[in-house]
Design a protein around this motif. Sequence first.
Motif, PDB file in Angstrom:
ATOM      1  N   HIS A  75      10.889 -22.321  50.361  1.00 16.81           N
ATOM      2  CA  HIS A  75      11.306 -21.358  51.374  1.00 16.81           C
ATOM      3  C   HIS A  75      10.301 -20.204  51.388  1.00 16.81           C
ATOM      4  CE1 HIS A  75      14.785 -19.504  53.685  1.00 16.81           C
ATOM      5  NE2 HIS A  75      13.905 -18.513  53.614  1.00 16.81           N
ATOM      6  N   PRO A  76       9.357 -20.201  52.357  1.00 15.78           N
ATOM      7  CA  PRO A  76       8.353 -19.133  52.405  1.00 15.78           C
ATOM      8  C   PRO A  76       8.988 -17.746  52.511  1.00 15.78           C
ATOM      9  CG  PRO A  76       7.772 -20.922  53.895  1.00 15.78           C
ATOM     10  CD  PRO A  76       9.175 -21.179  53.443  1.00 15.78           C
ATOM     11  N   LEU A  77       8.413 -16.807  51.781  1.00 12.20           N
ATOM     12  CA  LEU A  77       8.923 -15.431  51.763  1.00 12.20           C
ATOM     13  C   LEU A  77       7.886 -14.424  52.231  1.00 12.20           C
ATOM     14  CD1 LEU A  77      10.718 -15.627  48.298  1.00 12.20           C
ATOM     15  CD2 LEU A  77      11.821 -15.642  50.553  1.00 12.20           C
ATOM     16  N   GLY A  78       6.800 -14.931  52.808  1.00 10.68           N
ATOM     17  CA  GLY A  78       5.726 -14.041  53.243  1.00 10.68           C
ATOM     18  C   GLY A  78       4.548 -14.099  52.297  1.00 10.68           C
ATOM     19  N   GLY A  79       3.347 -14.146  52.859  1.00 20.11           N
ATOM     20  CA  GLY A  79       2.150 -14.230  52.023  1.00 20.11           C
ATOM     21  C   GLY A  79       2.139 -15.525  51.236  1.00 20.11           C
ATOM     22  N   ASP A  80       1.786 -15.428  49.953  1.00 15.70           N
ATOM     23  CA  ASP A  80       1.715 -16.630  49.125  1.00 15.70           C
ATOM     24  C   ASP A  80       2.985 -16.832  48.308  1.00 15.70           C
ATOM     25  OD1 ASP A  80       1.517 -14.543  47.364  1.00 15.70           O
ATOM     26  OD2 ASP A  80      -0.333 -15.238  46.386  1.00 15.70           O
ATOM     27  N   ARG A  81       4.068 -16.146  48.689  1.00 16.50           N
ATOM     28  CA  ARG A  81       5.316 -16.253  47.932  1.00 16.50           C
ATOM     29  C   ARG A  81       6.251 -17.273  48.587  1.00 16.50           C
ATOM     30  NH1 ARG A  81       8.759 -12.061  47.553  1.00 16.50           N
ATOM     31  NH2 ARG A  81       8.274 -11.500  49.725  1.00 16.50           N
ATOM     32  N   ALA A  82       6.989 -18.003  47.760  1.00 19.58           N
ATOM     33  CA  ALA A  82       7.993 -18.932  48.257  1.00 19.58           C
ATOM     34  C   ALA A  82       9.058 -19.134  47.198  1.00 19.58           C
ATOM     35  CB  ALA A  82       7.370 -20.275  48.628  1.00 19.58           C
ATOM     36  N   ALA A  83      10.313 -19.180  47.634  1.00 13.07           N
ATOM     37  CA  ALA A  83      11.398 -19.585  46.746  1.00 13.07           C
ATOM     38  C   ALA A  83      11.389 -21.102  46.669  1.00 13.07           C
ATOM     39  CB  ALA A  83      12.737 -19.088  47.291  1.00 13.07           C
ATOM     40  N   VAL A  84      11.665 -21.664  45.498  1.00 12.20           N
ATOM     41  CA  VAL A  84      11.556 -23.116  45.328  1.00 12.20           C
ATOM     42  C   VAL A  84      12.799 -23.689  44.660  1.00 12.20           C
ATOM     43  CG1 VAL A  84       9.040 -23.170  45.277  1.00 12.20           C
ATOM     44  CG2 VAL A  84      10.306 -22.826  43.138  1.00 12.20           C
ATOM     45  N   LEU A  85      13.123 -24.912  45.061  1.00 12.54           N
ATOM     46  CA  LEU A  85      14.160 -25.704  44.409  1.00 12.54           C
ATOM     47  C   LEU A  85      13.449 -26.800  43.629  1.00 12.54           C
ATOM     48  CD1 LEU A  85      17.160 -26.513  44.036  1.00 12.54           C
ATOM     49  CD2 LEU A  85      16.928 -27.919  46.098  1.00 12.54           C
ATOM     50  N   LEU A  86      13.546 -26.744  42.303  1.00 13.49           N
ATOM     51  CA  LEU A  86      12.909 -27.711  41.414  1.00 13.49           C
ATOM     52  C   LEU A  86      13.987 -28.591  40.780  1.00 13.49           C
ATOM     53  CD1 LEU A  86      10.457 -25.183  39.716  1.00 13.49           C
ATOM     54  CD2 LEU A  86       9.972 -26.693  41.664  1.00 13.49           C
ATOM     55  N   ARG A  87      13.599 -29.642  40.096  1.00 15.31           N
ATOM     56  CA  ARG A  87      14.589 -30.531  39.505  1.00 15.31           C
ATOM     57  C   ARG A  87      15.383 -29.855  38.386  1.00 15.31           C
ATOM     58  NH1 ARG A  87      14.485 -36.055  40.418  1.00 15.31           N
ATOM     59  NH2 ARG A  87      16.420 -35.999  39.211  1.00 15.31           N
ATOM     60  N   SER A  88      14.775 -28.948  37.668  1.00 15.69           N
ATOM     61  CA  SER A  88      15.446 -28.279  36.557  1.00 15.69           C
ATOM     62  C   SER A  88      16.125 -26.992  37.027  1.00 15.69           C
ATOM     63  CB  SER A  88      14.429 -27.956  35.456  1.00 15.69           C
ATOM     64  OG  SER A  88      14.906 -26.966  34.584  1.00 15.69           O
ATOM     65  N   VAL A 121      -0.312 -29.598  56.260  1.00 13.75           N
ATOM     66  CA  VAL A 121       0.020 -28.286  56.807  1.00 13.75           C
ATOM     67  C   VAL A 121      -0.578 -27.202  55.910  1.00 13.75           C
ATOM     68  CG1 VAL A 121       1.896 -26.724  57.453  1.00 13.75           C
ATOM     69  CG2 VAL A 121       2.157 -29.202  57.780  1.00 13.75           C
ATOM     70  N   PRO A 122      -1.309 -26.231  56.484  1.00 17.70           N
ATOM     71  CA  PRO A 122      -1.980 -25.202  55.666  1.00 17.70           C
ATOM     72  C   PRO A 122      -1.051 -24.051  55.278  1.00 17.70           C
ATOM     73  CG  PRO A 122      -2.531 -24.872  57.969  1.00 17.70           C
ATOM     74  CD  PRO A 122      -1.676 -26.108  57.924  1.00 17.70           C
ATOM     75  N   TRP A 123       0.025 -24.388  54.563  1.00 17.45           N
ATOM     76  CA  TRP A 123       0.961 -23.347  54.137  1.00 17.45           C
ATOM     77  C   TRP A 123       0.244 -22.287  53.311  1.00 17.45           C
ATOM     78  CZ3 TRP A 123       5.318 -23.942  56.669  1.00 17.45           C
ATOM     79  CH2 TRP A 123       5.814 -25.211  56.952  1.00 17.45           C
ATOM     80  N   THR A 124       0.554 -21.032  53.572  1.00 17.24           N
ATOM     81  CA  THR A 124      -0.018 -19.949  52.782  1.00 17.24           C
ATOM     82  C   THR A 124       0.506 -19.984  51.356  1.00 17.24           C
ATOM     83  OG1 THR A 124      -0.194 -18.571  54.765  1.00 17.24           O
ATOM     84  CG2 THR A 124      -0.294 -17.444  52.639  1.00 17.24           C
ATOM     85  N   ALA A 125       1.791 -20.287  51.200  1.00 19.41           N
ATOM     86  CA  ALA A 125       2.389 -20.403  49.874  1.00 19.41           C
ATOM     87  C   ALA A 125       2.103 -21.787  49.312  1.00 19.41           C
ATOM     88  CB  ALA A 125       3.891 -20.155  49.947  1.00 19.41           C
ATOM     89  N   GLU A 126       1.425 -21.834  48.198  1.00 19.00           N
ATOM     90  CA  GLU A 126       0.984 -23.114  47.629  1.00 19.00           C
ATOM     91  C   GLU A 126       2.148 -24.048  47.335  1.00 19.00           C
ATOM     92  OE1 GLU A 126       0.146 -26.022  44.587  1.00 19.00           O
ATOM     93  OE2 GLU A 126       1.324 -24.173  44.252  1.00 19.00           O
ATOM     94  N   ALA A 127       3.286 -23.515  46.927  1.00 17.09           N
ATOM     95  CA  ALA A 127       4.430 -24.367  46.591  1.00 17.09           C
ATOM     96  C   ALA A 127       4.890 -25.188  47.789  1.00 17.09           C
ATOM     97  CB  ALA A 127       5.580 -23.508  46.070  1.00 17.09           C
ATOM     98  N   CYS A 128       4.731 -24.656  48.974  1.00 15.16           N
ATOM     99  CA  CYS A 128       5.159 -25.381  50.182  1.00 15.16           C
ATOM    100  C   CYS A 128       4.328 -26.640  50.404  1.00 15.16           C
ATOM    101  CB  CYS A 128       5.059 -24.482  51.411  1.00 15.16           C
ATOM    102  SG  CYS A 128       6.184 -23.070  51.394  1.00 15.16           S
ATOM    103  N   ARG A 129       3.090 -26.639  49.909  1.00 11.27           N
ATOM    104  CA  ARG A 129       2.226 -27.809  50.101  1.00 11.27           C
ATOM    105  C   ARG A 129       2.686 -28.982  49.249  1.00 11.27           C
ATOM    106  NH1 ARG A 129      -3.176 -24.225  49.001  1.00 11.27           N
ATOM    107  NH2 ARG A 129      -2.650 -22.532  50.452  1.00 11.27           N
TER     108      ARG A 129
END
Length: 472
Positions: free
Chosen positions: A93-106, A299-307
């Motif tokens: 979930h992009p939050l602006g710039g290179d930040r993103a909230a993420v859902l991981l397996r753990s 897709v060239p997401w700014t937040a690396e986690a989105c890639r």
Amino acid sequence: MARVEHDAIIVGAGPNGLAAATTLAEGGASVLVLEAGETIGGGARTAELTLPGFRHDVCSAIHPTGVLSPYLSSLPLADHGLEWLHPEVQAAHPLGGDRAAVLLRSVEATAAALGDDRGYARVIGPLVDGWDDLAPHLLGPPRRLAARPVHATRFGARALLPATVTGRLFDGEPARALFAGVAAHIASRLDRPLTSAAGLVLTAAGHVGGWPVARGGSQSIVDALASHLATFPSHIETGHRVTDIDDLPPSKVVLLDVTPRQLLAIAGHRLPDRYRRRLASFRYGAGSFKLDYALDGPVPWTAEACRRAGTVHLGGTMAEIAAAEREVHLGRISDHPYVLVAQQSVVDPSVAPAGRHTLWAYTHVPNGSTVDMTSRIEDQIERAAPGFRDLVLARAARGPAEMEEHNANLVGGDIAGGAVDGLQAVFRPLIAFRPYRTPDAAVFLCSSSTPPGAGVHGMCGHWAARAALRAL
């Protein structure tokens, strides 16, 4: 009396129709499945919608409830070609710039990444720990009780709340935004009671089984079901639209993988007036406007986690997502809509030519809307991934009218089989002890308009077939 040609006839070869068929066949019934389309699949079809070599999921794409489905998991679908592929990041979930909230397996890794070690673990941890006990309760008829009521009680207390209230139990905007993005899957106002349920279930599912794709596209799920069904006395006939139940070949029972509107049209004359009136009051939810893309690169997401994510939610903060969804349910179009993105080719390169990618994106709109949402969706993607439009080789757009034309169950573009709010979130299509049975003892409803609702999990069809087997 006409000779019975089949024990059971299933109308509709979507995941629920096929799950009903396999349940009946495993129970010893001979089965005929009739499908209006030229291919099976319902909401789990895959097709080349843009350019040759690009395979797009026509409707459902990401399958947290599929991989965790008690019924699908009980079948030897891997022997019939089904393979689940898991992205490194379940959802971002992009939050602006290179930040993103993420859902991981753990749970622990997700909480740490969100900067919410206490709140996230407190809300989601118990659901994950008690999943084995909760799953039959969550994916079955409302009357089914959990073996350990403490888990169900804890879940139920929070599930009753609006998602915006439950979201405040998390510490910090990243966790709240992530939860709102997950909860918004149900296409309902997030400030209404019972909207927390989907957010809690889908978030916990991300830790228990993940948010995978099916290799080759969602079509692989129904193809595996059909292949398994073929090992029993059964037959699937495509290109056969059913408009009147009396035109069907003789059978002992009929199961309809349709919504209440089609049930009334097909079999209404065999149902009593009071039941017909109750079905007619069934509410349909928001529509969807969907785009499928053939892309020249990732897709060239700014937040690396989105890639690295299979799913990306766009919409900003929890308050912004809630505001966008509220606009939809007031019959208006948001200029900054919540957008749900699936990038299957990140984890499954087989769906696109080498070096190329697919993308799947949709937003909620008022039921039956005719507004073209292409630019609004792309604006949201471009904000989080500058340069996205430069990668587009081709796009295919589908609004509510086109969705319903392709699949009559998607009434007004509603992909959930009916509104998922209020009592209808639990009791579908009406409040009844036996939701799959109709007053006609030979007619059953087995679609996502029955419990447990939307999702490629087959449980609606499975439970309806269990009821039909008792009748047989």
